[in-house]
Design a protein around this motif. Sequence first.
Motif, PDB file in Angstrom:
ATOM      1  N   VAL A  26       0.850  -1.185   0.000  1.00  0.00           N
ATOM      2  CA  VAL A  26       0.000   0.000   0.000  1.00  0.00           C
ATOM      3  C   VAL A  26       0.888   1.238   0.000  1.00  0.00           C
ATOM      4  CG1 VAL A  26      -1.964  -1.102   1.127  1.00  0.00           C
ATOM      5  CG2 VAL A  26      -0.202  -0.043   2.514  1.00  0.00           C
ATOM      6  N   GLN A  27       0.369   2.317  -0.568  1.00  0.00           N
ATOM      7  CA  GLN A  27       1.089   3.579  -0.623  1.00  0.00           C
ATOM      8  C   GLN A  27       0.354   4.638   0.178  1.00  0.00           C
ATOM      9  OE1 GLN A  27       1.547   4.598  -4.768  1.00  0.00           O
ATOM     10  NE2 GLN A  27       3.748   4.730  -4.542  1.00  0.00           N
ATOM     11  N   ALA A  28       1.117   5.468   0.852  1.00  0.00           N
ATOM     12  CA  ALA A  28       0.523   6.581   1.598  1.00  0.00           C
ATOM     13  C   ALA A  28      -0.102   7.577   0.624  1.00  0.00           C
ATOM     14  CB  ALA A  28       1.600   7.268   2.433  1.00  0.00           C
ATOM     15  N   LYS A  29      -1.129   8.300   1.070  1.00  0.00           N
ATOM     16  CA  LYS A  29      -1.757   9.313   0.226  1.00  0.00           C
ATOM     17  C   LYS A  29      -0.847  10.523   0.045  1.00  0.00           C
ATOM     18  CE  LYS A  29      -6.573   8.308   1.284  1.00  0.00           C
ATOM     19  NZ  LYS A  29      -7.816   8.845   1.824  1.00  0.00           N
ATOM     20  N   ALA A  30      -0.118  10.852   1.095  1.00  0.00           N
ATOM     21  CA  ALA A  30       0.681  12.080   1.077  1.00  0.00           C
ATOM     22  C   ALA A  30       2.058  11.858   0.460  1.00  0.00           C
ATOM     23  CB  ALA A  30       0.840  12.599   2.499  1.00  0.00           C
ATOM     24  N   TRP A  31       2.550  12.887  -0.194  1.00  0.00           N
ATOM     25  CA  TRP A  31       3.908  12.893  -0.732  1.00  0.00           C
ATOM     26  C   TRP A  31       4.837  13.429   0.349  1.00  0.00           C
ATOM     27  CZ3 TRP A  31       5.204  11.077  -5.544  1.00  0.00           C
ATOM     28  CH2 TRP A  31       4.151  10.857  -6.431  1.00  0.00           C
ATOM     29  N   THR A  32       6.034  12.869   0.438  1.00  0.00           N
ATOM     30  CA  THR A  32       7.043  13.415   1.354  1.00  0.00           C
ATOM     31  C   THR A  32       8.276  13.787   0.539  1.00  0.00           C
ATOM     32  OG1 THR A  32       7.884  11.197   1.846  1.00  0.00           O
ATOM     33  CG2 THR A  32       6.281  12.089   3.363  1.00  0.00           C
ATOM     34  N   LYS A  33       8.974  14.797   0.994  1.00  0.00           N
ATOM     35  CA  LYS A  33      10.149  15.271   0.257  1.00  0.00           C
ATOM     36  C   LYS A  33      11.391  14.627   0.850  1.00  0.00           C
ATOM     37  CE  LYS A  33      12.247  19.437  -1.539  1.00  0.00           C
ATOM     38  NZ  LYS A  33      12.195  20.886  -1.617  1.00  0.00           N
ATOM     39  N   LYS A  34      12.173  14.008  -0.028  1.00  0.00           N
ATOM     40  CA  LYS A  34      13.423  13.393   0.384  1.00  0.00           C
ATOM     41  C   LYS A  34      14.506  13.978  -0.512  1.00  0.00           C
ATOM     42  CE  LYS A  34      15.080   9.001   1.973  1.00  0.00           C
ATOM     43  NZ  LYS A  34      14.797   7.587   2.102  1.00  0.00           N
ATOM     44  N   GLY A  35      15.225  14.941   0.035  1.00  0.00           N
ATOM     45  CA  GLY A  35      16.200  15.652  -0.794  1.00  0.00           C
ATOM     46  C   GLY A  35      15.470  16.493  -1.813  1.00  0.00           C
ATOM     47  N   LYS A  36      15.764  16.253  -3.096  1.00  0.00           N
ATOM     48  CA  LYS A  36      15.100  16.994  -4.176  1.00  0.00           C
ATOM     49  C   LYS A  36      13.915  16.226  -4.750  1.00  0.00           C
ATOM     50  CE  LYS A  36      19.196  19.526  -5.585  1.00  0.00           C
ATOM     51  NZ  LYS A  36      20.076  19.897  -6.687  1.00  0.00           N
ATOM     52  N   GLU A  37      13.663  15.038  -4.229  1.00  0.00           N
ATOM     53  CA  GLU A  37      12.595  14.194  -4.778  1.00  0.00           C
ATOM     54  C   GLU A  37      11.389  14.154  -3.846  1.00  0.00           C
ATOM     55  OE1 GLU A  37      14.984  10.774  -7.258  1.00  0.00           O
ATOM     56  OE2 GLU A  37      14.416  10.361  -5.196  1.00  0.00           O
ATOM     57  N   TYR A  38      10.239  13.984  -4.464  1.00  0.00           N
ATOM     58  CA  TYR A  38       9.015  13.731  -3.715  1.00  0.00           C
ATOM     59  C   TYR A  38       8.680  12.258  -3.881  1.00  0.00           C
ATOM     60  CZ  TYR A  38       8.135  18.664  -2.965  1.00  0.00           C
ATOM     61  OH  TYR A  38       8.220  19.971  -2.549  1.00  0.00           O
ATOM     62  N   ILE A  39       8.411  11.592  -2.774  1.00  0.00           N
ATOM     63  CA  ILE A  39       8.099  10.161  -2.830  1.00  0.00           C
ATOM     64  C   ILE A  39       6.852   9.874  -2.014  1.00  0.00           C
ATOM     65  CG2 ILE A  39      10.513   9.440  -3.151  1.00  0.00           C
ATOM     66  CD1 ILE A  39      10.504   8.674  -0.150  1.00  0.00           C
ATOM     67  N   LYS A  40       6.239   8.739  -2.311  1.00  0.00           N
ATOM     68  CA  LYS A  40       5.143   8.227  -1.494  1.00  0.00           C
ATOM     69  C   LYS A  40       5.670   6.996  -0.767  1.00  0.00           C
ATOM     70  CE  LYS A  40       0.941   9.598  -3.842  1.00  0.00           C
ATOM     71  NZ  LYS A  40      -0.339   9.124  -4.323  1.00  0.00           N
ATOM     72  N   LYS A  41       5.533   6.996   0.527  1.00  0.00           N
ATOM     73  CA  LYS A  41       6.024   5.862   1.313  1.00  0.00           C
ATOM     74  C   LYS A  41       5.154   4.641   1.053  1.00  0.00           C
ATOM     75  CE  LYS A  41       8.267   8.486   4.894  1.00  0.00           C
ATOM     76  NZ  LYS A  41       8.476   8.684   6.314  1.00  0.00           N
ATOM     77  N   ARG A  42       5.790   3.482   1.060  1.00  0.00           N
ATOM     78  CA  ARG A  42       5.090   2.210   0.861  1.00  0.00           C
ATOM     79  C   ARG A  42       5.183   1.367   2.123  1.00  0.00           C
ATOM     80  NH1 ARG A  42       6.817   0.182  -5.178  1.00  0.00           N
ATOM     81  NH2 ARG A  42       6.014   2.005  -6.259  1.00  0.00           N
ATOM     82  N   SER A  43       4.174   0.567   2.326  1.00  0.00           N
ATOM     83  CA  SER A  43       4.139  -0.366   3.447  1.00  0.00           C
ATOM     84  C   SER A  43       3.580  -1.687   2.964  1.00  0.00           C
ATOM     85  CB  SER A  43       3.254   0.164   4.569  1.00  0.00           C
ATOM     86  OG  SER A  43       3.742   1.372   5.063  1.00  0.00           O
ATOM     87  N   ILE A  44       3.834  -2.733   3.729  1.00  0.00           N
ATOM     88  CA  ILE A  44       3.260  -4.042   3.430  1.00  0.00           C
ATOM     89  C   ILE A  44       2.163  -4.302   4.451  1.00  0.00           C
ATOM     90  CG2 ILE A  44       3.664  -6.523   3.361  1.00  0.00           C
ATOM     91  CD1 ILE A  44       6.466  -5.901   2.322  1.00  0.00           C
ATOM     92  N   LEU A  45       1.007  -4.640   3.948  1.00  0.00           N
ATOM     93  CA  LEU A  45      -0.163  -4.888   4.777  1.00  0.00           C
ATOM     94  C   LEU A  45      -0.537  -6.358   4.660  1.00  0.00           C
ATOM     95  CD1 LEU A  45      -2.552  -3.504   6.358  1.00  0.00           C
ATOM     96  CD2 LEU A  45      -3.695  -3.395   4.166  1.00  0.00           C
ATOM     97  N   LYS A  46      -0.762  -7.018   5.782  1.00  0.00           N
ATOM     98  CA  LYS A  46      -1.246  -8.401   5.770  1.00  0.00           C
ATOM     99  C   LYS A  46      -2.725  -8.369   6.105  1.00  0.00           C
ATOM    100  CE  LYS A  46       3.050 -10.678   6.796  1.00  0.00           C
ATOM    101  NZ  LYS A  46       3.744 -11.655   7.609  1.00  0.00           N
ATOM    102  N   ARG A  47      -3.507  -9.025   5.262  1.00  0.00           N
ATOM    103  CA  ARG A  47      -4.960  -8.963   5.381  1.00  0.00           C
ATOM    104  C   ARG A  47      -5.520 -10.386   5.397  1.00  0.00           C
ATOM    105  NH1 ARG A  47      -8.112  -4.580   3.240  1.00  0.00           N
ATOM    106  NH2 ARG A  47      -6.187  -3.835   2.369  1.00  0.00           N
ATOM    107  N   GLY A  48      -6.461 -10.626   6.308  1.00  0.00           N
ATOM    108  CA  GLY A  48      -7.157 -11.912   6.343  1.00  0.00           C
ATOM    109  C   GLY A  48      -8.283 -11.912   5.329  1.00  0.00           C
ATOM    110  N   ILE A  49      -8.269 -12.858   4.415  1.00  0.00           N
ATOM    111  CA  ILE A  49      -9.267 -12.950   3.358  1.00  0.00           C
ATOM    112  C   ILE A  49     -10.158 -14.161   3.633  1.00  0.00           C
ATOM    113  CG2 ILE A  49      -9.611 -13.249   0.868  1.00  0.00           C
ATOM    114  CD1 ILE A  49      -8.225 -10.632   1.599  1.00  0.00           C
ATOM    115  N   MET A  50     -11.466 -13.976   3.510  1.00  0.00           N
ATOM    116  CA  MET A  50     -12.396 -15.095   3.669  1.00  0.00           C
ATOM    117  C   MET A  50     -12.462 -15.872   2.359  1.00  0.00           C
ATOM    118  SD  MET A  50     -15.589 -13.686   5.913  1.00  0.00           S
ATOM    119  CE  MET A  50     -15.945 -12.286   4.874  1.00  0.00           C
ATOM    120  N   LEU A  51     -12.269 -17.176   2.447  1.00  0.00           N
ATOM    121  CA  LEU A  51     -12.413 -18.045   1.288  1.00  0.00           C
ATOM    122  C   LEU A  51     -13.774 -18.717   1.362  1.00  0.00           C
ATOM    123  CD1 LEU A  51      -8.896 -19.720   1.393  1.00  0.00           C
ATOM    124  CD2 LEU A  51      -9.631 -17.856  -0.093  1.00  0.00           C
TER     125      LEU A  51
END
Length: 127
Positions: free
Chosen positions: A8-33
């Motif tokens: 998943v990616q954050a909605k907000a942009w963050t500035k890292k040096g001269k670049e703008y990036i969107k932070k990413r995370s890994i989400l674990k989700r329980g899915i019903m089968l």
Amino acid sequence: MDIQQEVVQAKAWTKKGKEYIKKRSILKRGIMLYPSLYLAFSHHEDALKATVQHICLCRNEDLLLPDASILEMSQDQFDQLDGYELRFEKNQNSFLVGYNRFKDNEEMIGYIEIVGNPIQKEQYEQL
């Protein structure tokens, strides 16, 4: 249930040096089968209409397909079916479950009531 990972990616942009990036995370989700959804109706005609309609959960592109069988039972019998239900009520087990967009984003408070074994493994093992 099956645990799946997604990035998943954050909605907000963050500035890292001269670049703008969107932070990413890994989400674990329980899915019903192969979930079963039981709906209760006061009138038989409403239940008949539901037996030919499907439910589309658009966010995840999931479909719940109808079953033509109608089980007539009392409220007490329905309440004894294995599963879980979100009860909109405030008590010591309640938590914020969302916001009601039809009532000025009023907070919706509820708790999960579990009856029996909500995770039925027999149906999945047979497939």
